[in-house]
Every structure is written in C-alpha cells, then in structure tokens.
Motif scaffolding. Sequence first.
Motif, short mmCIF file in Angstrom:
data_model
loop_
_atom_site.label_atom_id
_atom_site.label_comp_id
_atom_site.label_asym_id
_atom_site.label_seq_id
_atom_site.Cartn_x
_atom_site.Cartn_y
_atom_site.Cartn_z
N LEU A 261 -63.55 70.52 25.13
CA LEU A 261 -64.17 70.75 26.43
C LEU A 261 -64.73 72.17 26.46
O LEU A 261 -63.97 73.14 26.50
CB LEU A 261 -63.16 70.55 27.55
CG LEU A 261 -63.71 70.59 28.98
CD1 LEU A 261 -64.66 69.42 29.22
CD2 LEU A 261 -62.57 70.56 30.01
N GLY A 262 -66.05 72.28 26.43
CA GLY A 262 -66.70 73.58 26.41
C GLY A 262 -66.77 74.22 27.79
O GLY A 262 -66.41 73.61 28.81
N VAL B 210 -67.19 73.16 33.89
CA VAL B 210 -67.80 73.32 35.21
C VAL B 210 -68.50 72.03 35.63
O VAL B 210 -68.36 71.56 36.77
CB VAL B 210 -68.80 74.50 35.20
CG1 VAL B 210 -69.57 74.57 36.52
CG2 VAL B 210 -68.07 75.81 34.95
N THR B 211 -69.25 71.45 34.70
CA THR B 211 -70.00 70.23 35.01
C THR B 211 -69.08 69.08 35.36
O THR B 211 -69.37 68.26 36.25
CB THR B 211 -70.89 69.85 33.82
OG1 THR B 211 -71.77 70.94 33.53
CG2 THR B 211 -71.72 68.62 34.13
N MET B 212 -67.94 69.00 34.68
CA MET B 212 -66.99 67.92 34.95
C MET B 212 -66.47 68.01 36.39
O MET B 212 -66.41 67.00 37.11
CB MET B 212 -65.83 67.97 33.97
CG MET B 212 -64.81 66.85 34.14
SD MET B 212 -65.44 65.23 33.68
CE MET B 212 -65.20 65.32 31.89
N VAL B 213 -66.09 69.20 36.82
CA VAL B 213 -65.59 69.37 38.19
C VAL B 213 -66.69 69.04 39.18
O VAL B 213 -66.47 68.33 40.19
CB VAL B 213 -65.06 70.80 38.39
CG1 VAL B 213 -64.64 71.02 39.84
CG2 VAL B 213 -63.90 71.08 37.45
N ARG C 116 -78.41 73.01 32.84
CA ARG C 116 -77.43 72.36 31.97
C ARG C 116 -76.27 71.75 32.76
O ARG C 116 -75.61 70.81 32.28
CB ARG C 116 -76.87 73.36 30.96
CG ARG C 116 -76.19 74.57 31.58
CD ARG C 116 -75.66 75.51 30.51
NE ARG C 116 -75.08 76.73 31.07
CZ ARG C 116 -74.32 77.57 30.39
NH1 ARG C 116 -74.07 77.34 29.10
NH2 ARG C 116 -73.83 78.65 30.96
N TYR C 117 -76.02 72.26 33.96
CA TYR C 117 -74.89 71.74 34.75
C TYR C 117 -75.19 70.38 35.36
O TYR C 117 -74.28 69.72 35.86
CB TYR C 117 -74.51 72.73 35.83
CG TYR C 117 -74.02 74.05 35.28
CD1 TYR C 117 -72.81 74.13 34.60
CD2 TYR C 117 -74.77 75.21 35.40
CE1 TYR C 117 -72.35 75.32 34.07
CE2 TYR C 117 -74.32 76.42 34.88
CZ TYR C 117 -73.12 76.47 34.21
OH TYR C 117 -72.68 77.66 33.69
N VAL C 118 -76.46 69.97 35.33
CA VAL C 118 -76.80 68.64 35.83
C VAL C 118 -77.46 67.79 34.75
O VAL C 118 -77.86 66.65 35.01
CB VAL C 118 -77.73 68.71 37.07
CG1 VAL C 118 -76.95 69.19 38.27
CG2 VAL C 118 -78.92 69.63 36.82
N LEU C 119 -77.54 68.31 33.54
CA LEU C 119 -78.15 67.57 32.44
C LEU C 119 -77.17 67.22 31.32
O LEU C 119 -77.42 66.30 30.55
CB LEU C 119 -79.30 68.38 31.82
CG LEU C 119 -80.63 68.41 32.58
CD1 LEU C 119 -81.59 69.38 31.91
CD2 LEU C 119 -81.24 67.03 32.67
N HIS D 173 -56.46 73.73 31.10
CA HIS D 173 -55.53 73.80 29.96
C HIS D 173 -56.19 73.25 28.69
O HIS D 173 -56.09 73.86 27.62
CB HIS D 173 -54.27 73.01 30.28
CG HIS D 173 -53.28 72.96 29.15
ND1 HIS D 173 -52.50 74.05 28.81
CD2 HIS D 173 -52.98 71.97 28.26
CE1 HIS D 173 -51.75 73.73 27.76
NE2 HIS D 173 -52.02 72.48 27.41
N VAL D 174 -56.87 72.11 28.80
CA VAL D 174 -57.55 71.53 27.64
C VAL D 174 -58.60 72.49 27.11
O VAL D 174 -58.71 72.72 25.90
CB VAL D 174 -58.20 70.18 28.01
CG1 VAL D 174 -59.12 69.70 26.89
CG2 VAL D 174 -57.13 69.13 28.29
N HIS D 175 -59.39 73.06 28.01
CA HIS D 175 -60.44 74.00 27.61
C HIS D 175 -59.85 75.20 26.88
O HIS D 175 -60.34 75.62 25.83
CB HIS D 175 -61.22 74.46 28.84
CG HIS D 175 -62.14 75.61 28.57
ND1 HIS D 175 -61.73 76.93 28.64
CD2 HIS D 175 -63.46 75.65 28.22
CE1 HIS D 175 -62.74 77.72 28.36
NE2 HIS D 175 -63.80 76.97 28.09
N ASP D 176 -58.78 75.77 27.43
CA ASP D 176 -58.22 77.00 26.86
C ASP D 176 -57.50 76.74 25.54
O ASP D 176 -57.44 77.61 24.67
CB ASP D 176 -57.26 77.65 27.87
CG ASP D 176 -58.01 78.18 29.09
OD1 ASP D 176 -59.25 78.18 29.07
OD2 ASP D 176 -57.33 78.57 30.07
N GLU D 177 -56.93 75.54 25.41
CA GLU D 177 -56.19 75.22 24.19
C GLU D 177 -57.09 74.70 23.08
O GLU D 177 -56.81 74.88 21.89
CB GLU D 177 -55.11 74.17 24.50
CG GLU D 177 -53.99 74.68 25.39
CD GLU D 177 -53.18 75.78 24.72
OE1 GLU D 177 -52.86 75.63 23.53
OE2 GLU D 177 -52.88 76.79 25.39
#
Length: 421
Positions: free
Chosen positions: A240-241, A246-249, A98-101, A231-235
């Motif tokens: 952002l799931g 992780v995939t974005m980074v 999933r991290y590359v798909l 911050h976006v993920h936590d808020e």
Amino acid sequence: MSTPQGPAANGAFDLTDPALLDDPHGGFARMRERAPMVRGTVPGAGTPVWLVTRYDDVKTVLGDTRFVNDPAHVPGRGVENIREQVIRARGIPPEYARYVLDGILDADGEDHIRLRRLVSRAFTARRVAELRPRVAEIAEDLLDRLPAAAEDGVADLMEHFAYPLPITVICELVGIPEEDRPRWREWGAALFAPDPAGFGAVLRDMVGHIEELIVRRRAAPGDDLLTGLVHVHDEDGDRLGDAELVTMVLTLVLAGHETTAHLIGNGTAALLAHPGQLALLRREPELMPRAVHELMRWCGPVHLTRTRYAAEDVEIGGMTVRRGEAVVAVLAGANRDPRVFDDPDRLDITREPDGQREDHVGFGHGLHYCLGAALARQEGEVALAALLRRFPHLALAVPPGDLPRQPLPGMWRLARLPLRL
C-alpha cells in the motif's frame, strides 16, 4: 415529460441531454432497443464511447477481463484516458489527479486484488451482520429527531435521515472522528454538484484532511479500518503506497455513503408512489430484503459504470468493439431489459432471483462488484423498516413527478425528499 430525440448530429447520444436526464429509464430503453451498442459522449471528454445497455452485454463488459479500467493496460497502442479528460475539464490540478485516477476503482487484475484484500474483511457478510445493531441504533436516533426537523409537518428525508445514516456508519467503520463528519457531507455534495467550479479546491482539502488523520492514527491508533491501513502502509509499503492509502480512505468514505443515501431516498420515494407495494411491505415486513433488491433494480442510484477499454477486439451483441475503444455499461438499461425481467418497468417487491445471487446489476458485476454491497443492502433494509414502522402515515409532500432531482449524467439522485410525517 420530454422525449430524447435520439443521437446528435455527430451520431452520438449526449449523456447531458436534458430530456435524457429527465427520463433516463425511457431514454436508455430506446437506446437498448435501437442496437446492442450506441455511441455516446461523456461530459468533459472529447472521445466518444460505446454505450452498452442490454443485460447480457453489460455483464460481459463488467465480467470479461478483455475489458480493462486502465487504458495503459491496452497493449500495443496509446489510448486516451477519458477519465483524465473529464478531470482536466473539472479543473483538478495535476498533482491531485492521481487521487481520483489510481485507486481501487480504477485498478485492474492483480493490483485490484491486492487493494481489495486490504479492506475486504471489513465488508464480509459476518462483519456486516455484526454491525446491524449499531446501524439500527443510529437509524432510531435519527428518526427520534426527525419530527423536530419538520416545518409544518414536512421534513426533508435526504438531509435528516438518508444522508446522516450511511455517513455515520462508514465514518465509524473507517475511523473518521465525529467532529469531522459534517465536512465530509459538504465535500461529498460539492463533488457531485453539476457545476464543477471549486472541484479542485474540494479535492485538495479532502486529501489534506486525510493526511492529517493518518498522522493522528500513527500517534494514537484506534480500532478502525484507517488504523489497519496505516499499519499495512508503514510495515510494507509495497502492499500500500502513500497515494494509495489516501485514495483508499477517500474512496471508502465517499462510495460508502453517497450511493447508499440515494438508495434510501429513491427507495422511499418509490414505495410512497406505489401504495400497493407499500401496503404489501407493511403487511409482510419479511419481504424487506427482497424489496431492497427490487428497489436497487428499479431505481438504483448509479446508472452508468466507469469507462472500460477493450484490450483486444471484442464482439458485443454481434457488433465489434475495437482494441482501445472505450465502453460504458448502462446499469439502468440492463436492469429493465425485458429479455431478462418480466414487465421490467413494474415495481414488484415479490420478484425472486432465478439463482442464488441477485440477478440485477445495480451493484455491478465481476471483479469490480461493489465491495460494500452487503453493507448498503443492510443499511437500506434497516432504514426503510425503521422509517415505515415509526411513521405509519408517511406520505410524499409533493407529487412524485415534482420531486427535485440533481441533473447528473449517470446518476439518479434526489436533491430533496420532502415528506409528510
């Protein structure tokens, strides 16, 4: 130089054909003049794809919303995901697939827009311009150290300049600590190696490292893109799931340095192999922005796009792509299409685009146009200008035809770039 013999017995061109890897521009030109689309086989995939090589047709595939990145968005039928086939062939465990798909590069429509908006402000023209002094500082520091890396006056530009510059820039922007950056260089090299052995283990290590960085940023926020994403993920997890973070980074760091490194390498090699163009650029350094565009057209590092799927029947160049069929756009074919570019095989740093924007498709086109294109162009301009200024007698240490390249389908990458300083 060997010549591709044409399609294999099954009627499809093999993208791993050594002759095509040796002379991709010649091979893609022959495909382009054979037909608007030809069948091809993707390494690791059993399903054939359509290869689209002509400029107007490539822009259609990349800009028409009837072509989607995720085959699940093809209505009414189950379509085999070719990237899943490739990932299985590379030995990636299902829990890491999933991290590359499922990242920004594979998302369609509103999902893609949602993810792009989260990071796009870091890559605006204004923000990139603000980074220029820092990019120049990094370049000068690397060039200060380049002579010490030379043996008998010869230094490998890929190892000591072309890679360290963009990976330092993107790591600073994202928030990868300096002590961790050598690992990213090693991971990137492993991911793009021709032999897929160990690919799964490398991906596992990268994901684990990013998860550790996320924990660190929660405890000690910084002035970087990773802190903002956490911050976006936590808020608002709906924006952002967990896996998306992780995939974005992963995507930003890899895409943010690999292709730029090879733009710098390919561009340097091309200029040194064309002394008239090099002399012109030295006399008129104000041509540098135009030169970088021309180098991206003539020897850009990415030849093939990710697979797209027709969500309905679509006509391309008088041929029909049926709903569910896979299409790969050949950027290298489009960028040397004589229907659009005069004398397309000639390197000419004085070329001007017909309109306001670039006319090559080296950075793609449409909704998935490269997010970091402005940064990559700037890094290319700064790197080449500094290199040519600091080393007025720079020369290739081997003939251009002997430069070692990595045999990777869809990529144009130097394994090394030995230069006499």
